[in-house]
Design a protein around this motif. Structure first.
Motif, PDB file in Angstrom:
ATOM      1  N   ALA A  19       5.505 -10.557   4.204  1.00  0.00           N
ATOM      2  CA  ALA A  19       4.281 -10.170   3.492  1.00  0.00           C
ATOM      3  C   ALA A  19       4.547  -8.877   2.743  1.00  0.00           C
ATOM      4  CB  ALA A  19       3.115  -9.996   4.459  1.00  0.00           C
ATOM      5  N   VAL A  20       3.712  -8.625   1.750  1.00  0.00           N
ATOM      6  CA  VAL A  20       3.814  -7.399   0.950  1.00  0.00           C
ATOM      7  C   VAL A  20       2.456  -6.705   0.944  1.00  0.00           C
ATOM      8  CG1 VAL A  20       4.121  -6.476  -1.391  1.00  0.00           C
ATOM      9  CG2 VAL A  20       5.672  -8.245  -0.528  1.00  0.00           C
ATOM     10  N   THR A  21       2.461  -5.417   1.248  1.00  0.00           N
ATOM     11  CA  THR A  21       1.273  -4.597   1.013  1.00  0.00           C
ATOM     12  C   THR A  21       1.554  -3.752  -0.219  1.00  0.00           C
ATOM     13  OG1 THR A  21       2.035  -2.925   2.609  1.00  0.00           O
ATOM     14  CG2 THR A  21       0.459  -4.575   3.393  1.00  0.00           C
ATOM     15  N   LEU A  22       0.506  -3.545  -0.995  1.00  0.00           N
ATOM     16  CA  LEU A  22       0.706  -2.989  -2.329  1.00  0.00           C
ATOM     17  C   LEU A  22      -0.341  -1.926  -2.633  1.00  0.00           C
ATOM     18  CD1 LEU A  22       2.460  -3.518  -4.911  1.00  0.00           C
ATOM     19  CD2 LEU A  22       0.709  -5.148  -5.615  1.00  0.00           C
ATOM     20  N   ASP A  23       0.121  -0.760  -3.046  1.00  0.00           N
ATOM     21  CA  ASP A  23      -0.769   0.283  -3.551  1.00  0.00           C
ATOM     22  C   ASP A  23      -1.319  -0.171  -4.903  1.00  0.00           C
ATOM     23  OD1 ASP A  23      -1.882   2.985  -3.819  1.00  0.00           O
ATOM     24  OD2 ASP A  23      -0.318   3.264  -5.323  1.00  0.00           O
ATOM     25  N   LEU A  24      -2.404   0.445  -5.347  1.00  0.00           N
ATOM     26  CA  LEU A  24      -3.024   0.063  -6.620  1.00  0.00           C
ATOM     27  C   LEU A  24      -2.868   1.136  -7.693  1.00  0.00           C
ATOM     28  CD1 LEU A  24      -6.309  -1.566  -5.223  1.00  0.00           C
ATOM     29  CD2 LEU A  24      -4.230  -2.728  -5.988  1.00  0.00           C
ATOM     30  N   ASP A  25      -3.590   2.267  -7.552  1.00  0.00           N
ATOM     31  CA  ASP A  25      -3.553   3.323  -8.557  1.00  0.00           C
ATOM     32  C   ASP A  25      -2.150   3.884  -8.722  1.00  0.00           C
ATOM     33  OD1 ASP A  25      -6.310   3.284  -9.159  1.00  0.00           O
ATOM     34  OD2 ASP A  25      -6.767   4.573  -7.451  1.00  0.00           O
ATOM     35  N   ASP A  26      -1.699   3.950  -9.959  1.00  0.00           N
ATOM     36  CA  ASP A  26      -0.380   4.462 -10.344  1.00  0.00           C
ATOM     37  C   ASP A  26       0.768   3.575  -9.882  1.00  0.00           C
ATOM     38  OD1 ASP A  26      -1.143   6.620 -11.917  1.00  0.00           O
ATOM     39  OD2 ASP A  26      -1.288   7.982 -10.208  1.00  0.00           O
ATOM     40  N   THR A  27       0.428   2.428  -9.293  1.00  0.00           N
ATOM     41  CA  THR A  27       1.438   1.418  -8.984  1.00  0.00           C
ATOM     42  C   THR A  27       1.270   0.217  -9.905  1.00  0.00           C
ATOM     43  OG1 THR A  27       1.694   2.109  -6.681  1.00  0.00           O
ATOM     44  CG2 THR A  27       2.317  -0.153  -7.196  1.00  0.00           C
ATOM     45  N   LEU A  28       0.019  -0.213 -10.100  1.00  0.00           N
ATOM     46  CA  LEU A  28      -0.264  -1.317 -11.016  1.00  0.00           C
ATOM     47  C   LEU A  28      -0.815  -0.838 -12.356  1.00  0.00           C
ATOM     48  CD1 LEU A  28      -1.830  -3.964  -8.615  1.00  0.00           C
ATOM     49  CD2 LEU A  28       0.534  -3.784  -9.412  1.00  0.00           C
ATOM     50  N   LEU A 196       4.956  10.333  -0.185  1.00  0.00           N
ATOM     51  CA  LEU A 196       4.390  10.676   1.119  1.00  0.00           C
ATOM     52  C   LEU A 196       3.382   9.631   1.583  1.00  0.00           C
ATOM     53  CD1 LEU A 196       3.946  12.569   3.523  1.00  0.00           C
ATOM     54  CD2 LEU A 196       2.271  13.811   2.129  1.00  0.00           C
ATOM     55  N   LEU A 197       2.336   9.404   0.783  1.00  0.00           N
ATOM     56  CA  LEU A 197       1.248   8.536   1.213  1.00  0.00           C
ATOM     57  C   LEU A 197       1.708   7.097   1.404  1.00  0.00           C
ATOM     58  CD1 LEU A 197      -1.696   9.796  -1.031  1.00  0.00           C
ATOM     59  CD2 LEU A 197      -1.021  10.576   1.246  1.00  0.00           C
ATOM     60  N   ASP A 198       2.510   6.606   0.476  1.00  0.00           N
ATOM     61  CA  ASP A 198       2.953   5.213   0.558  1.00  0.00           C
ATOM     62  C   ASP A 198       4.208   5.048   1.404  1.00  0.00           C
ATOM     63  OD1 ASP A 198       1.087   3.666  -1.103  1.00  0.00           O
ATOM     64  OD2 ASP A 198       1.767   4.956  -2.723  1.00  0.00           O
ATOM     65  N   CYS A 199       5.270   5.712   0.993  1.00  0.00           N
ATOM     66  CA  CYS A 199       6.561   5.441   1.631  1.00  0.00           C
ATOM     67  C   CYS A 199       6.679   6.042   3.019  1.00  0.00           C
ATOM     68  CB  CYS A 199       7.688   5.928   0.726  1.00  0.00           C
ATOM     69  SG  CYS A 199       7.739   5.046  -0.845  1.00  0.00           S
ATOM     70  N   ARG A 200       6.392   7.330   3.145  1.00  0.00           N
ATOM     71  CA  ARG A 200       6.485   7.959   4.461  1.00  0.00           C
ATOM     72  C   ARG A 200       5.500   7.296   5.423  1.00  0.00           C
ATOM     73  NH1 ARG A 200      10.465   9.662   6.401  1.00  0.00           N
ATOM     74  NH2 ARG A 200       9.817   8.247   8.025  1.00  0.00           N
ATOM     75  N   GLY A 201       4.304   7.004   4.943  1.00  0.00           N
ATOM     76  CA  GLY A 201       3.312   6.350   5.794  1.00  0.00           C
ATOM     77  C   GLY A 201       3.753   4.980   6.248  1.00  0.00           C
ATOM     78  N   ALA A 202       4.283   4.177   5.320  1.00  0.00           N
ATOM     79  CA  ALA A 202       4.729   2.830   5.667  1.00  0.00           C
ATOM     80  C   ALA A 202       5.905   2.868   6.636  1.00  0.00           C
ATOM     81  CB  ALA A 202       5.108   2.070   4.402  1.00  0.00           C
ATOM     82  N   LEU A 203       6.826   3.771   6.395  1.00  0.00           N
ATOM     83  CA  LEU A 203       7.987   3.889   7.293  1.00  0.00           C
ATOM     84  C   LEU A 203       7.538   4.277   8.694  1.00  0.00           C
ATOM     85  CD1 LEU A 203      10.427   5.740   4.866  1.00  0.00           C
ATOM     86  CD2 LEU A 203      10.692   3.402   5.720  1.00  0.00           C
ATOM     87  N   ASP A 204       6.599   5.210   8.787  1.00  0.00           N
ATOM     88  CA  ASP A 204       6.105   5.634  10.096  1.00  0.00           C
ATOM     89  C   ASP A 204       5.378   4.501  10.817  1.00  0.00           C
ATOM     90  OD1 ASP A 204       7.157   8.134   9.699  1.00  0.00           O
ATOM     91  OD2 ASP A 204       5.271   9.081   9.134  1.00  0.00           O
ATOM     92  N   ALA A 205       4.831   3.554  10.042  1.00  0.00           N
ATOM     93  CA  ALA A 205       4.133   2.412  10.627  1.00  0.00           C
ATOM     94  C   ALA A 205       5.088   1.280  11.000  1.00  0.00           C
ATOM     95  CB  ALA A 205       3.073   1.901   9.661  1.00  0.00           C
ATOM     96  N   GLY A 206       6.373   1.455  10.711  1.00  0.00           N
ATOM     97  CA  GLY A 206       7.353   0.436  11.077  1.00  0.00           C
ATOM     98  C   GLY A 206       7.611  -0.599  10.004  1.00  0.00           C
ATOM     99  N   MET A 207       7.142  -0.339   8.795  1.00  0.00           N
ATOM    100  CA  MET A 207       7.358  -1.266   7.681  1.00  0.00           C
ATOM    101  C   MET A 207       8.615  -0.898   6.904  1.00  0.00           C
ATOM    102  SD  MET A 207       3.536  -1.566   6.060  1.00  0.00           S
ATOM    103  CE  MET A 207       2.225  -2.474   6.901  1.00  0.00           C
ATOM    104  N   GLN A 208       9.108  -1.832   6.120  1.00  0.00           N
ATOM    105  CA  GLN A 208      10.046  -1.492   5.067  1.00  0.00           C
ATOM    106  C   GLN A 208       9.232  -0.923   3.898  1.00  0.00           C
ATOM    107  OE1 GLN A 208      13.722  -3.938   4.488  1.00  0.00           O
ATOM    108  NE2 GLN A 208      12.443  -5.569   5.370  1.00  0.00           N
ATOM    109  N   ALA A 209       9.844  -0.054   3.134  1.00  0.00           N
ATOM    110  CA  ALA A 209       9.125   0.613   2.050  1.00  0.00           C
ATOM    111  C   ALA A 209       9.942   0.574   0.767  1.00  0.00           C
ATOM    112  CB  ALA A 209       8.832   2.064   2.412  1.00  0.00           C
ATOM    113  N   ALA A 210       9.246   0.270  -0.330  1.00  0.00           N
ATOM    114  CA  ALA A 210       9.845   0.336  -1.661  1.00  0.00           C
ATOM    115  C   ALA A 210       9.073   1.368  -2.468  1.00  0.00           C
ATOM    116  CB  ALA A 210       9.805  -1.021  -2.340  1.00  0.00           C
ATOM    117  N   TRP A 211       9.783   2.355  -2.964  1.00  0.00           N
ATOM    118  CA  TRP A 211       9.177   3.453  -3.712  1.00  0.00           C
ATOM    119  C   TRP A 211       9.262   3.160  -5.199  1.00  0.00           C
ATOM    120  CZ3 TRP A 211      11.746   8.948  -4.190  1.00  0.00           C
ATOM    121  CH2 TRP A 211      10.839   9.830  -4.810  1.00  0.00           C
ATOM    122  N   LEU A 212       8.112   3.004  -5.856  1.00  0.00           N
ATOM    123  CA  LEU A 212       8.070   2.862  -7.303  1.00  0.00           C
ATOM    124  C   LEU A 212       8.167   4.259  -7.901  1.00  0.00           C
ATOM    125  CD1 LEU A 212       7.694   1.068  -9.806  1.00  0.00           C
ATOM    126  CD2 LEU A 212       5.220   1.413  -9.556  1.00  0.00           C
TER     127      LEU A 212
END
Length: 241
Positions: A19-28, A196-212
């Protein structure tokens, strides 16, 4: 780990992604041009319906100063950007001597304008690619509405800090995203623009993270780096193909 092109290595385990979780503002889409346009439209609305407020807060900076006052008065609204905006308008109306009940229609007008976004050139193609392969869940601290924007069909769910009461980088919002997708956190790839909000947060939650990372910035946070750093959503999709 900083990558600037699709030919650079990454450490994503693509086979593990369910599955993919996706940020919105400044990502799309770029968010600040959207907000600036919506604020300008609100100023025009106030000029017609609340001229005293429009005159007192003709400068957008002055209206934002009211927002700072509301943040201090109502810290309970810091996770609810819609309520924060609505109460800022109400306070401005009150201070100017206009009818504070106008806050509701004024906010509704602003909110409709806030949904008029200009998607990045590769956003729709990326959404189509991702949604065809994975359940996609929007995870945002903002108040964009994917359905009003017209991209709701690509998302299995859309979660916001407003509804959940917690905001990125809190692990709980990412966990809620994984739950909405129907998978464990370890099976999720989170994609977002904020280190910080996306990548560091996702990593801390145990997810893989892709930084745009369109600006090509260096990773400046402690701990593990994102599994992928991409200059565009197109490159991310190439790596996932």
């Amino acid at each position: 780990m900083t990558q600037s092109a699709g030919t650079h290595p990454h450490s994503m385990d693509v086979g593990r992604i369910r599955a993919v979780t996706l940020d919105l503002d400044d990502t799309l889409w770029p968010v600040w041009p959207t907000i600036a346009r919506a604020e300008a439209a609100l100023a025009d609305w106030l000029a017609v319906h609340a001229p005293a407020t429009a005159a007192m807060y003709a400068d957008a900076k002055a209206l934002r100063a009211v927002r700072v006052q509301v943040e201090a008065l109502r810290p309970d609204l810091l996770r609810d950007l819609s309520a924060l905006r609505r109460e800022s308008i109400r306070l401005a109306l009150t201070q100017a001597g206009d009818d504070p009940r106008l806050a509701e229609p004024a906010f509704d007008f602003f909110f409709a304008e806030r949904q008029r976004v200009d998607l990045f050139d590769d956003a729709l193609e990326a959404l189509e690619f991702l949604a065809a392969r994975y359940p996609v869940v929007a995870v945002s601290n903002g108040n964009a509405d994917v359905h009003r924007i017209g991209i709701g069909r690509y998302f299995k769910a859309s979660l916001s800090a407003t509804v959940l009461g917690v905001a990125k980088p809190d692990a709980r919002i990412f966990q809620a995203g994984a739950q909405a997708a129907g998978v464990a956190c370890g099976a999720v790839l989170h994609v977002g623009d904020d280190a910080l909000l996306d990548c560091r947060g996702a990593l801390d939650a145990g997810m893989q993270a892709a930084w745009l990372n369109t600006a090509g910035a260096a990773w400046a946070h402690e701990g593990a780096a994102p599994h992928a750093t991409v200059p565009s959503l197109t490159v991310l999709c190439q790596w996932l193909a």
